[in-house]
Design a protein around this motif. Sequence first.
Motif, PDB file in Angstrom:
ATOM      1  N   TRP A 138      -6.540 -12.447   2.873  1.00  0.00           N
ATOM      2  CA  TRP A 138      -5.671 -11.262   2.814  1.00  0.00           C
ATOM      3  C   TRP A 138      -4.929 -11.278   1.489  1.00  0.00           C
ATOM      4  N   LEU A 148       0.829  -5.472  15.652  1.00  0.00           N
ATOM      5  CA  LEU A 148       0.563  -6.417  14.573  1.00  0.00           C
ATOM      6  C   LEU A 148      -0.572  -5.911  13.696  1.00  0.00           C
ATOM      7  N   TYR A 149      -0.421  -6.102  12.408  1.00  0.00           N
ATOM      8  CA  TYR A 149      -1.442  -5.660  11.461  1.00  0.00           C
ATOM      9  C   TYR A 149      -1.788  -6.786  10.492  1.00  0.00           C
ATOM     10  N   ALA A 166       6.637  -2.602  14.685  1.00  0.00           N
ATOM     11  CA  ALA A 166       5.470  -3.276  14.098  1.00  0.00           C
ATOM     12  C   ALA A 166       5.922  -4.336  13.112  1.00  0.00           C
ATOM     13  N   TYR A 224      -1.985   0.984   8.889  1.00  0.00           N
ATOM     14  CA  TYR A 224      -1.119   1.446   9.988  1.00  0.00           C
ATOM     15  C   TYR A 224      -0.882   2.912   9.640  1.00  0.00           C
ATOM     16  N   MET A 273       2.553   5.115   9.859  1.00  0.00           N
ATOM     17  CA  MET A 273       3.591   4.666   8.926  1.00  0.00           C
ATOM     18  C   MET A 273       3.131   4.853   7.483  1.00  0.00           C
ATOM     19  N   GLU A 283      -7.241  -2.329   5.958  1.00  0.00           N
ATOM     20  CA  GLU A 283      -6.693  -1.994   7.274  1.00  0.00           C
ATOM     21  C   GLU A 283      -5.437  -1.165   7.048  1.00  0.00           C
ATOM     22  N   TRP A 286      -3.448  -2.827   4.142  1.00  0.00           N
ATOM     23  CA  TRP A 286      -3.706  -4.232   3.808  1.00  0.00           C
ATOM     24  C   TRP A 286      -5.143  -4.393   3.362  1.00  0.00           C
ATOM     25  N   ARG A 298      -1.757 -10.125  12.664  1.00  0.00           N
ATOM     26  CA  ARG A 298      -2.628  -9.995  13.829  1.00  0.00           C
ATOM     27  C   ARG A 298      -3.508 -11.250  13.955  1.00  0.00           C
TER      28      ARG A 298
END
Lengths: 85, 140
Positions: free
Chosen positions: B135, A12-13, A77, B53, B56, B51, B124, A17
């Motif tokens: 966010w 989770l991002y 994800a 990932y 990816m 943030e 993000w 999250r």
Amino acid sequence: MYAEDMSLKIALYGITREIVGTSVIELPAPAPATVGALLEELRKQYPALGELRSCAVAVNNEYADNDHPLHTVDEIALIPPVAGG
Amino acid sequence: MTPHLAITDQPIDVAAALAAVQTDTAGAVNCFIGTVRNQSGGRPVRRLHYESYDSMALTQLGHVVSQAYEKWPMLQEVAVVHRKGTLELGDVAVVVAVATPHRAESFAACQFIIDTLKQVVTIWKREEYEDGTEWVAAHP
């Protein structure tokens, strides 16, 4: 669609999250067997996911459609709306 | 021709990104620099938290750059560096640098890469205000 002998780990991002309260969800067997079934299951458990502008699923670093199959070995994800740049 | 792509938690070295695309076959280098500004929709912003990932993000960034090479076959060199972590006002969040033989394609390819990056790359942004955080783009 669920697979009897399959468990999954979902990373989770960002806001997903925070909604779930952890950076990895572990789904024991029987786990959802497709991206669509996974999203349905997670929205049921965490209704706030359904309020996002979008929530995609990535399988092995690629965006995956609802009918994409899931396997225990996959890197899975949740991808909330991205905002790079 | 191998693009220089990176996600980093360290300050971005813009000069290094420009040097990475320098080539004698290009007469144009175009560079977009995204920086942290002090407001968002009229609301004062104190700082940003990015943030990523990473695996990816780099995979998708690779796809974006491949698409750019398909659209502009004369594209020579590309560098994209995105910062993650906490950024203060004025900090550089992203650099896109491209080198092409002539200037028209350099503007077009650079804009395509930054516009498409914002749509698909898994990074993000959380804006920090005086009275909380949010966010970016998460909700309709």
